[in-house]
Design a protein around this motif. Structure first.
Motif, PDB file in Angstrom:
ATOM      1  N   LEU A 255       0.481   7.490  -5.656  1.00 24.16           N
ATOM      2  CA  LEU A 255       1.788   6.984  -5.239  1.00 24.16           C
ATOM      3  C   LEU A 255       1.651   5.644  -4.517  1.00 24.16           C
ATOM      4  CD1 LEU A 255       3.393  10.298  -3.929  1.00 24.16           C
ATOM      5  CD2 LEU A 255       4.125   9.011  -5.955  1.00 24.16           C
ATOM      6  N   LYS A 256       0.664   5.551  -3.645  1.00 25.98           N
ATOM      7  CA  LYS A 256       0.457   4.318  -2.887  1.00 25.98           C
ATOM      8  C   LYS A 256       0.181   3.136  -3.815  1.00 25.98           C
ATOM      9  CE  LYS A 256      -2.430   2.361   0.788  1.00 25.98           C
ATOM     10  NZ  LYS A 256      -3.577   2.618   1.713  1.00 25.98           N
ATOM     11  N   ASN A 257      -0.559   3.382  -4.886  1.00 25.29           N
ATOM     12  CA  ASN A 257      -0.940   2.312  -5.813  1.00 25.29           C
ATOM     13  C   ASN A 257       0.007   2.176  -7.009  1.00 25.29           C
ATOM     14  OD1 ASN A 257      -3.269   1.734  -4.267  1.00 25.29           O
ATOM     15  ND2 ASN A 257      -4.382   3.392  -5.261  1.00 25.29           N
ATOM     16  N   LEU A 259       3.679   1.352  -9.069  1.00 24.39           N
ATOM     17  CA  LEU A 259       4.413   0.097  -9.241  1.00 24.39           C
ATOM     18  C   LEU A 259       5.196  -0.284  -7.986  1.00 24.39           C
ATOM     19  CD1 LEU A 259       5.290  -2.148 -11.237  1.00 24.39           C
ATOM     20  CD2 LEU A 259       7.216  -0.680 -11.883  1.00 24.39           C
ATOM     21  N   THR A 260       5.824   0.685  -7.349  1.00 22.40           N
ATOM     22  CA  THR A 260       6.666   0.396  -6.176  1.00 22.40           C
ATOM     23  C   THR A 260       6.117   0.969  -4.876  1.00 22.40           C
ATOM     24  OG1 THR A 260       7.997   2.408  -6.525  1.00 22.40           O
ATOM     25  CG2 THR A 260       8.724   0.395  -7.628  1.00 22.40           C
ATOM     26  N   GLY A 261       5.150   1.870  -4.955  1.00 23.24           N
ATOM     27  CA  GLY A 261       4.628   2.511  -3.756  1.00 23.24           C
ATOM     28  C   GLY A 261       5.628   3.455  -3.120  1.00 23.24           C
ATOM     29  N   ARG A 262       6.617   3.872  -3.899  1.00 18.95           N
ATOM     30  CA  ARG A 262       7.652   4.782  -3.392  1.00 18.95           C
ATOM     31  C   ARG A 262       7.824   5.947  -4.359  1.00 18.95           C
ATOM     32  NH1 ARG A 262      10.775   2.748   0.531  1.00 18.95           N
ATOM     33  NH2 ARG A 262      12.390   4.284   0.067  1.00 18.95           N
ATOM     34  N   GLY A 263       7.836   7.152  -3.813  1.00 17.72           N
ATOM     35  CA  GLY A 263       8.033   8.309  -4.675  1.00 17.72           C
ATOM     36  C   GLY A 263       7.526   9.583  -4.046  1.00 17.72           C
ATOM     37  N   ALA A 264       7.302  10.584  -4.893  1.00 22.22           N
ATOM     38  CA  ALA A 264       6.829  11.887  -4.419  1.00 22.22           C
ATOM     39  C   ALA A 264       6.045  12.564  -5.523  1.00 22.22           C
ATOM     40  CB  ALA A 264       8.003  12.764  -3.989  1.00 22.22           C
ATOM     41  N   ALA A 265       5.134  13.434  -5.120  1.00 28.29           N
ATOM     42  CA  ALA A 265       4.349  14.211  -6.078  1.00 28.29           C
ATOM     43  C   ALA A 265       4.117  15.596  -5.483  1.00 28.29           C
ATOM     44  CB  ALA A 265       3.011  13.534  -6.376  1.00 28.29           C
ATOM     45  N   VAL A 266       4.331  16.619  -6.309  1.00 27.30           N
ATOM     46  CA  VAL A 266       4.184  18.003  -5.856  1.00 27.30           C
ATOM     47  C   VAL A 266       3.353  18.760  -6.889  1.00 27.30           C
ATOM     48  CG1 VAL A 266       5.384  20.115  -5.177  1.00 27.30           C
ATOM     49  CG2 VAL A 266       6.455  17.889  -4.756  1.00 27.30           C
ATOM     50  N   ALA A 281       5.781   9.070  -0.480  1.00 23.31           N
ATOM     51  CA  ALA A 281       5.374   7.692  -0.194  1.00 23.31           C
ATOM     52  C   ALA A 281       6.624   6.827   0.006  1.00 23.31           C
ATOM     53  CB  ALA A 281       4.537   7.143  -1.344  1.00 23.31           C
ATOM     54  N   PRO A 282       6.576   5.899   0.982  1.00 25.81           N
ATOM     55  CA  PRO A 282       5.418   5.580   1.823  1.00 25.81           C
ATOM     56  C   PRO A 282       5.174   6.626   2.900  1.00 25.81           C
ATOM     57  CG  PRO A 282       7.280   4.211   2.423  1.00 25.81           C
ATOM     58  CD  PRO A 282       7.708   4.972   1.210  1.00 25.81           C
ATOM     59  N   ALA A 283       3.896   6.790   3.233  1.00 28.04           N
ATOM     60  CA  ALA A 283       3.497   7.728   4.279  1.00 28.04           C
ATOM     61  C   ALA A 283       3.403   6.986   5.609  1.00 28.04           C
ATOM     62  CB  ALA A 283       2.159   8.364   3.916  1.00 28.04           C
ATOM     63  N   PHE A 284       3.000   7.675   6.659  1.00 25.53           N
ATOM     64  CA  PHE A 284       2.828   7.037   7.964  1.00 25.53           C
ATOM     65  C   PHE A 284       1.582   7.610   8.635  1.00 25.53           C
ATOM     66  CE2 PHE A 284       5.535  10.754   8.605  1.00 25.53           C
ATOM     67  CZ  PHE A 284       4.956  11.384   9.686  1.00 25.53           C
ATOM     68  N   PHE A 559       7.236  11.774  -9.278  1.00 25.43           N
ATOM     69  CA  PHE A 559       8.417  10.919  -9.332  1.00 25.43           C
ATOM     70  C   PHE A 559       8.079   9.571  -8.705  1.00 25.43           C
ATOM     71  CE2 PHE A 559      12.137   9.154  -7.144  1.00 25.43           C
ATOM     72  CZ  PHE A 559      13.040   9.057  -8.193  1.00 25.43           C
ATOM     73  N   VAL A 560       8.338   8.477  -9.432  1.00 25.20           N
ATOM     74  CA  VAL A 560       8.137   7.132  -8.890  1.00 25.20           C
ATOM     75  C   VAL A 560       9.490   6.436  -8.863  1.00 25.20           C
ATOM     76  CG1 VAL A 560       7.000   4.898  -9.167  1.00 25.20           C
ATOM     77  CG2 VAL A 560       5.764   7.008  -9.732  1.00 25.20           C
ATOM     78  N   GLU A 561       9.951   6.168  -7.661  1.00 26.63           N
ATOM     79  CA  GLU A 561      11.252   5.523  -7.494  1.00 26.63           C
ATOM     80  C   GLU A 561      11.190   4.092  -8.027  1.00 26.63           C
ATOM     81  OE1 GLU A 561      14.599   5.970  -4.068  1.00 26.63           O
ATOM     82  OE2 GLU A 561      12.647   5.187  -3.423  1.00 26.63           O
ATOM     83  N   PHE A 562      12.174   3.731  -8.851  1.00 26.48           N
ATOM     84  CA  PHE A 562      12.244   2.411  -9.495  1.00 26.48           C
ATOM     85  C   PHE A 562      11.002   2.139 -10.350  1.00 26.48           C
ATOM     86  CE2 PHE A 562      14.086   1.894  -5.113  1.00 26.48           C
ATOM     87  CZ  PHE A 562      15.399   2.101  -5.488  1.00 26.48           C
TER      88      PHE A 562
END
Length: 590
Positions: A255-257, A259-266, A281-284, A559-562
């Motif tokens: 997720l971090k790498n 296209l957008t670095g935004r999303g979720a994986a389960v 993602a993004p995480a903290f 899921f990768v947002e955008f």
């Protein structure tokens, strides 16, 4: 002469009365000290010779299924000023000037803290969370400043940084309302750290432990004469999760790498519903809330606590085509070899619906592998929306998965029933949108994983759970355990499952899901590209896998947002997660 004698007797009686009154006052005072307020004065006397330096108990650790501690503890030190110590001005000035630069404080800040301790008559912390590196220099200063004392403590550490941050949560100082509502059975102090989010908050009572303290006898100059009592802390209970460390790490890195670095994986175990990975993602970095005092200050500690994996709702797109296919097969009269010609569009009479490509003649298996919209438009028009909605309900769309996390969204079930209840019309365009997972249909990434797991298990809808057990490690006593819970079943014919499995296998072997074709594994999958009126489309990838001859033991949803496309954006992440689960040694050396 008689007058003189009378005057002398009066003076004598006055002195006697004065003596009696003084004796009465002394007696009353002694009675007050010895009897009426004995405990109060005893406390004052004890305080004059005793100082208590509290020690925070180590919080319980949090482990993944393979025994990795993802939340643990490290030594930290607190520096105290004992209020019974020297209080003359030159001493206090030298103390502040020597300690201030080593603590990263100003001289006035150190002086203020010391004065607070003097006024309260209690030990006051000059600095907390000192690192072992800082302590070396401070120990030497102790020789010159009686009344200043170092004590070992504990701080929370997260050895793998942002690993599972939205699940683990973080700590923070206890605040007003939390103090009022605190559990009185737990020994919180005003400066205590408490779970603010995630599992740190959810299992606060189990993780907290019982604080200890060092009771010191000090002389009038604040020098420590002896340790009266070293009251040992009691660590908190350990929490063991069902998370697979390698799969979780693969999800987060992917997720971090992306296209957008935004999303979720389960990732779920389709045999039980156990959560193997849950990433947003993004995480903290949860450790930024409990730093050592010599670590760089994080300028902004604002983070997004929004857990997209359980709170983000989006159309499932073409991953929903499996439900459309099941509805068509179960209705009867379905021929998987019958072809539908795709010219790149579907004419619905009042409106033309486009396909994402021109596929020509596709049968069922090719239509699923190519993710041909026209094929599924045709299938849905023949099947009808009521049948599709029925299957959708069996998979429990429109309901939360029931995972024990706050704020889970239910998504939205899409079908003619709701329209009928609102006395609104259902159009052919609604049926076509429904068939490819668009329109008003909404799901979360955790729901998509539950959906994938239900297909993998041939109809078992499990409640996802992440807790294996909570154990008090000193005795081995198990305080709580997680258990699989079957929520329902998708009741369809075995022959239908056979067709679905064959179609999803072909989608991986020859179609849009080729990115998860892995040698030595049977992988089944489906891509999805969710239309987004606010920007680039979102990317979905749903898959499950098994070793040849075995039942599936892993189901994933990414899921990768955008992300623009499911195959290109989400597919590589799903592949990395599957490889991490079945071939962990290979992924560690890449």
């Amino acid at each position: 002469m008689a007058a003189v004698k009378v005057s002398f007797n009066n003076r004598l009686r006055f002195l006697l009365a004065l003596a009696l009154l003084a004796g009465a006052v002394v007696a009353l005072r002694l009675m007050d000290i010895q009897l009426l307020r004995h405990s109060h004065y005893l406390h004052l006397a004890e305080r004059n010779r005793t100082q208590v330096l509290y020690q925070t108990a180590p919080r319980g650790r949090i482990f993944t299924a393979d025994g990795r501690a993802v939340a643990s503890n490290a030594p930290a030190f607190n520096l105290y000023y004992l209020s019974a110590g020297p209080q003359d001005e030159p001493y206090l000035r030298r103390l502040a000037e020597d300690y201030a630069p080593r603590l990263g404080l100003t001289v006035s800040q150190v002086r203020d803290k010391v004065q607070t301790g003097i006024r309260s008559g209690k030990a006051v912390a000059l600095a907390e969370n000192l690192s072992p590196k800082q302590v070396a220099a401070l120990k030497e200063l102790q020789l010159y400043y009686p009344g200043v004392y170092l004590i070992e403590d504990n701080k929370r550490v997260y050895p793998f940084g942002s690993f599972a941050s939205h699940l683990l949560g973080y700590l923070g100082s206890i605040e007003g309302q939390e103090w009022k509502n605190r559990d009185l059975s737990l020994d919180y102090r005003l400066n205590a750290k408490i779970g603010k989010n995630g599992l740190e908050k959810k299992f606060e009572k189990e993780l907290k432990g019982r604080d200890g303290g060092v009771y010191l006898e000090v002389d009038y100059r604040g020098r420590v004469k002896r340790v009266i009592e070293d009251r040992k802390w009691r660590p908190g209970a350990d929490v063991y999760l069902t998370l697979d460390f390698d799969v979780q790490r693969a999800a987060e890195e992917g997720l971090k790498n992306s296209l957008t670095g935004r999303g979720a994986a389960v990732a779920l175990d389709p045999r039980t519903g156990a959560v193997l990975a849950l990433a947003t993602a993004p995480a903290f970095e949860p450790g930024m809330f409990v730093p050592y005092s010599d670590e760089p200050e994080v300028k902004s500690k604002k983070i997004s606590e929004y857990n997209l994996a359980v709170q983000g709702i989006y159309p499932p797109a073409s991953t929903f085509k499996v439900i459309t296919a099941i509805a068509a097969i179960e209705k009867g009269g379905f021929d998987p070899e019958k072809t539908v010609y795709c010219p790149g569009f579907y004419d619905a009479g009042s409106r033309v619906f486009k396909c994402w490509s021109t596929h020509g003649a596709d049968n069922f298996f090719k239509g699923m592998a190519d993710s041909c919209d026209v094929y599924f438009y045709t299938l849905a028009a023949q099947t009808g929306p009521a049948a599709i909605e029925k299957v959708q309900r069996m998979f429990q769309f429109g309901k939360p998965t029931g995972i024990d996390l706050p704020g889970e969204k239910a998504g939205n079930l899409y079908g003619p029933t709701k329209r009928a209840r609102r006395r609104s019309y259902w159009f052919i365009g609604d049926t076509l949108n429904l068939s490819i997972g668009q329109g008003e249909l909404l799901v979360t990434p955790i729901k998509m994983a539950q959906y994938a797991a239900a297909i993998a298990s041939q109809g078992k809808v499990w409640r996802p759970y992440y807790l294996d057990k909570v154990v008090y490690h000193q005795t081995g006593k198990v305080l709580r355990e997680g258990q699989p819970e079957l929520l329902g079943t998708v009741d369809i014919k075995p022959s239908t499952w056979k067709l679905i499995f064959k179609a999803l296998k072909q989608t991986v072997d020859e179609g849009t899901a080729r990115r998860v074709k892995i040698k030595g594994l049977d992988v089944y999958g489906k891509t999805g590209t969710a239309q987004n009126p606010h920007g680039d489309d979102h990317g979905w990838f749903m898959a499950f896998a098994a070793r040849p001859g075995e039942e599936p033991s892993l189901a994933v949803a990414v899921f990768v947002e955008f992300g623009k496309g499911g195959s290109s954006a989400a597919g590589p992440i799903a592949r990395h997660m599957i490889e991490a689960y079945y071939f962990p040694e290979k992924t560690k050396h890449e």
